[in-house]
Design an enzyme around this catalytic site. Structure first.
Site, PDB file in Angstrom:
ATOM      1  N   ARG A   1      40.604  29.862  52.467  1.00 43.50           N
ATOM      2  CA  ARG A   1      41.873  30.521  52.161  1.00 43.50           C
ATOM      3  C   ARG A   1      42.187  31.638  53.142  1.00 43.50           C
ATOM      4  NH1 ARG A   1      42.589  31.378  46.234  1.00 43.50           N
ATOM      5  NH2 ARG A   1      43.522  29.361  46.619  1.00 43.50           N
ATOM      6  N   TYR A   2      41.187  32.426  53.483  1.00 45.48           N
ATOM      7  CA  TYR A   2      41.378  33.565  54.386  1.00 45.48           C
ATOM      8  C   TYR A   2      40.947  33.149  55.789  1.00 45.48           C
ATOM      9  CZ  TYR A   2      41.489  35.985  49.900  1.00 45.48           C
ATOM     10  OH  TYR A   2      41.785  36.374  48.626  1.00 45.48           O
TER      11      TYR A   2
ATOM     12  N   ARG B   1      36.925  33.689  56.345  1.00 45.39           N
ATOM     13  CA  ARG B   1      35.956  33.477  55.278  1.00 45.39           C
ATOM     14  C   ARG B   1      36.161  32.123  54.613  1.00 45.39           C
ATOM     15  NH1 ARG B   1      38.481  38.432  52.698  1.00 45.39           N
ATOM     16  NH2 ARG B   1      39.737  38.111  54.546  1.00 45.39           N
TER      17      ARG B   1
ATOM     18  N   CYS C   1      25.615  26.497  35.607  1.00 47.07           N
ATOM     19  CA  CYS C   1      25.252  27.903  35.407  1.00 47.07           C
ATOM     20  C   CYS C   1      24.192  27.938  34.307  1.00 47.07           C
ATOM     21  CB  CYS C   1      26.443  28.737  34.950  1.00 47.07           C
ATOM     22  SG  CYS C   1      27.825  28.639  36.096  1.00 47.07           S
TER      23      CYS C   1
ATOM     24  N   CYS D   1      29.971  31.576  30.938  1.00 46.68           N
ATOM     25  CA  CYS D   1      30.767  32.715  30.504  1.00 46.68           C
ATOM     26  C   CYS D   1      32.054  32.189  29.892  1.00 46.68           C
ATOM     27  CB  CYS D   1      31.111  33.598  31.697  1.00 46.68           C
ATOM     28  SG  CYS D   1      29.677  34.001  32.683  1.00 46.68           S
TER      29      CYS D   1
ATOM     30  N   CYS E   1      35.125  32.493  32.200  1.00 49.63           N
ATOM     31  CA  CYS E   1      34.957  31.996  33.571  1.00 49.63           C
ATOM     32  C   CYS E   1      36.283  31.575  34.193  1.00 49.63           C
ATOM     33  CB  CYS E   1      34.018  30.804  33.583  1.00 49.63           C
ATOM     34  SG  CYS E   1      33.802  30.124  35.244  1.00 49.63           S
TER      35      CYS E   1
ATOM     36  N   ARG F   1      36.462  29.577  36.743  1.00 50.09           N
ATOM     37  CA  ARG F   1      36.369  28.167  37.148  1.00 50.09           C
ATOM     38  C   ARG F   1      35.975  27.313  35.943  1.00 50.09           C
ATOM     39  NH1 ARG F   1      33.752  29.859  42.193  1.00 50.09           N
ATOM     40  NH2 ARG F   1      35.468  30.442  43.567  1.00 50.09           N
TER      41      ARG F   1
ATOM     42  N   ASP G   1      42.164  36.178  35.419  1.00 53.69           N
ATOM     43  CA  ASP G   1      43.048  35.156  35.988  1.00 53.69           C
ATOM     44  C   ASP G   1      43.803  34.401  34.888  1.00 53.69           C
ATOM     45  OD1 ASP G   1      42.303  35.747  38.586  1.00 53.69           O
ATOM     46  OD2 ASP G   1      40.622  34.341  38.561  1.00 53.69           O
TER      47      ASP G   1
ATOM     48  N   ASP H   1      43.785  38.477  41.492  1.00 57.17           N
ATOM     49  CA  ASP H   1      43.678  37.284  42.323  1.00 57.17           C
ATOM     50  C   ASP H   1      44.914  36.464  41.980  1.00 57.17           C
ATOM     51  OD1 ASP H   1      42.725  35.498  44.170  1.00 57.17           O
ATOM     52  OD2 ASP H   1      40.696  35.449  43.358  1.00 57.17           O
TER      53      ASP H   1
ATOM     54  N   LYS I   1      43.476  37.673  46.772  1.00 53.61           N
ATOM     55  CA  LYS I   1      43.204  38.930  46.068  1.00 53.61           C
ATOM     56  C   LYS I   1      44.160  40.028  46.537  1.00 53.61           C
ATOM     57  CE  LYS I   1      38.348  37.740  45.669  1.00 53.61           C
ATOM     58  NZ  LYS I   1      38.335  36.516  46.500  1.00 53.61           N
TER      59      LYS I   1
HETATM   60  C1  LIG Z   1      37.247  36.010  46.887  1.00 53.82           C
HETATM   61  C2  LIG Z   1      37.279  34.967  47.885  1.00 53.82           C
HETATM   62  C3  LIG Z   1      36.759  35.171  49.158  1.00 53.82           C
HETATM   63  C4  LIG Z   1      36.116  36.475  49.583  1.00 53.82           C
HETATM   64  O1  LIG Z   1      36.973  37.539  49.568  1.00 53.82           O
HETATM   65  P1  LIG Z   1      36.450  38.988  49.937  1.00 53.82           P
HETATM   66  O2  LIG Z   1      37.619  39.852  49.674  1.00 53.82           O
HETATM   67  O3  LIG Z   1      36.028  38.951  51.361  1.00 53.82           O
HETATM   68  O4  LIG Z   1      35.289  39.280  49.049  1.00 53.82           O
HETATM   69  C5  LIG Z   1      36.844  34.142  50.066  1.00 53.82           C
HETATM   70  N1  LIG Z   1      37.408  32.961  49.756  1.00 53.82           N
HETATM   71  C6  LIG Z   1      37.936  32.738  48.533  1.00 53.82           C
HETATM   72  C7  LIG Z   1      38.558  31.437  48.248  1.00 53.82           C
HETATM   73  C8  LIG Z   1      37.876  33.727  47.554  1.00 53.82           C
HETATM   74  O5  LIG Z   1      38.372  33.497  46.332  1.00 53.82           O
HETATM   75  S1  SF4 Z   2      31.706  33.239  35.680  1.00 52.09           S
HETATM   76 FE1  SF4 Z   2      31.739  31.006  35.601  1.00 52.09          FE
HETATM   77  S2  SF4 Z   2      30.734  30.327  37.478  1.00 52.09           S
HETATM   78 FE2  SF4 Z   2      30.186  32.487  37.151  1.00 52.09          FE
HETATM   79  S3  SF4 Z   2      28.259  32.424  35.992  1.00 52.09           S
HETATM   80 FE3  SF4 Z   2      29.914  32.614  34.507  1.00 52.09          FE
HETATM   81  S4  SF4 Z   2      30.347  30.468  33.954  1.00 52.09           S
HETATM   82 FE4  SF4 Z   2      29.188  30.419  35.845  1.00 52.09          FE
END
Ligand SMILES: *Cc1c(COP(=O)(O)O)cnc(C)c1O
Ligand code: SF4
Length: 421
Positions: A111-112, A115, A124, A128, A131, A133, A292, A329, A336
């Site tokens: 995305r960035y 990174r 996991c 959570c 979560c 995801r 989110d 986010d 973010k």
């Molecule tokens: C959060 C995230 C990152 C890392 O972001 P930082 O601000 O550098 O911690 C990189 N890729 C994705 C898809 C993310 O959600």
């Molecule tokens: S937030 Fe989601 S991915 Fe992270 S430890 Fe909890 S359940 Fe697993």
């Protein structure tokens, strides 16, 4: 010693407790196991439907941190499924961050510019309830294949602008040390990858996983950074602190990413206590996330204003070292976005008027004779963004498809000297 109030878990620590594989094998996964662990728990009639949709897993260790068996307990709220997860307001989405649109290779989000994030496993130790995801975590418990890893490594080799790779999931530290090492060593073979980060909740929910063997393996692949996920001071136990110390002693800098959760940690004093305890244990508060727009977490959401109140409270009271960045986010893959109370009250060419946390107003005189700094010019081919607007490289970023835009007529006096986008 912690006193455990109820059930089997109160009968002291069974043999194997200290072994992370025992903890994994003895996770609470079914309604029967849940009522066995907490006989006083009033069964939720929707439990079966909730966990059919969003799996349940709780390590015996994490379950032992529950002090009262109801939703007044923060740990209980974060791991025990509730019927509210079935609520489905229309604006919630399975993938609000639209990660699936930024996946040039399945399992990797780019995305960035510099990174990329690798989803190394869907497993996991504890799921959570909040979560982000939820669409992935635990629905199948699988880890990255060699073939997929190879595709990701090839993509990274072809895109040397990516210098920072985040291993995420699921929880990568639930993988065997051997499989995790396979991922790390392959990524380290890509010369342009400078730092590798691991995002994990294992120090919080399965601290015995941070073995000396794991730490020895990790130190071979430095620089490795770890971001963990403490949300409440109740999670900072002697065991989790010792696990974090082992990582720090192995040279791994630790950060923490918390999620702002209604009824769990949405009071400034709780975040203050958490941040102080983190810093005391060499863990740097990194991000505080606004919840989110994920399906299944509506009951955890707070207004964004609550996050701002917390930030207002923290600044001045705590060292900057202990203050996380509050981020939203953004939906639609906006990434973010930091959100902060406004400290700039007003500005003229000669003065910037600021306020401090107490409400004091201060004028900061600007340097004399400052016009523009040549060193701040973007490169000619730099893509349009807000920074390029401030530098005068572009004169506007225009949304497509506005009514006004559709009505506009071409006209003869357009200034060609600054580019539009
Ligand atoms: C959060 C995230 C990152 C890392 O972001 P930082 O601000 O550098 O911690 C990189 N890729 C994705 C898809 C993310 O959600
Ligand atoms: S937030 Fe989601 S991915 Fe992270 S430890 Fe909890 S359940 Fe697993």
């Amino acid at each position: 010693m912690r006193r455990m109030a109820t059930g089997d878990l109160s009968l002291g620590r069974p043999k194997g407790w200290e072994d992370w594989r025992w903890q994994m094998a003895n996770r609470i996964r079914t309604p029967q196991q849940l009522s066995a662990a907490f006989p006083r728990l009033t069964a939720d009639p929707d439990l079966m439907s909730v966990i059919a949709k969003y799996p349940m897993a709780i390590t015996p260790y994490y379950a032992s941190l529950i002090r009262r068996v109801d939703s007044a307990d923060p740990v209980f709220q974060m791991c025990v499924p509730r019927s509210q997860e079935l609520a489905d307001p229309p604006f919630l989405m399975p993938d609000p961050l639209e990660e699936c649109h930024d996946m040039p290779v399945p399992g990797m989000v780019h995305r960035y510019p510099d990174r990329a994030l690798v989803i190394a496993t869907t497993m996991c130790s504890t799921y959570c309830r909040h979560c982000t995801r939820k669409r992935i975590a635990g629905t199948r418990e699988t880890s990255i294949t060699k073939r997929r890893l190879e595709q990701i490594a090839n993509y990274l080799t072809e895109h040397p602008q990516v210098s920072d790779v985040i291993i995420s999931g699921g929880d990568p530290l639930t993988m065997s040390t051997e499989n995790l090492e396979m991922v790390l060593s392959r990524l380290r073979q890509v010369p342009s990858v400078q730092i590798i980060r691991i995002g994990t909740r294992v120090p919080v929910v399965l601290p015995m996983r941070i073995t000396d063997e794991l730490c020895q393996m990790l130190r071979k692949y430095h620089p490795i950074w770890i971001n963990t996920h403490f949300n409440h001071p109740q999670e900072l136990t002697p065991e989790s602190i010792a696990a974090c110390n082992r990582l720090s002693d192995a040279g791994v800098p630790l950060g923490n990413q918390s999620v702002l959760l209604r009824g769990v940690n949405d009071r400034p004093q709780i975040i203050e206590q958490l941040c102080r305890a983190l810093v005391r244990n060499r863990i740097r508060p990194y991000y505080l996330y606004q919840c989110d727009l994920v399906r299944g977490v509506e009951h955890f959401r707070t207004p964004v204003s609550r996050g701002l109140e917390i930030m207002e409270y923290l600044r001045g009271r705590l060292s900057g070292l202990a203050i996380p960045t509050f981020v939203v986010d953004a939906p639609h893959g906006g990434g973010k976005i930091p959100v902060l109370p406004s400290y700039v009250v007003s500005q003229s060419p000669t003065h910037t008027v600021l306020r401090n946390y107490e409400g004091m107003l201060i004028a900061y005189p600007e340097p004399q004779g400052w016009f523009e700094s040549e060193c701040c010019r973007p490169q000619e081919d730099s893509a349009p963004g807000v920074w390029e607007l401030t530098a005068g490289q572009y004169s506007r970023i225009q949304p497509e498809r506005t009514l006004r835009q559709a009505r506009r007529q071409p006209c003869c006096t357009s200034d060609e000297s600054v580019r539009d986008f």
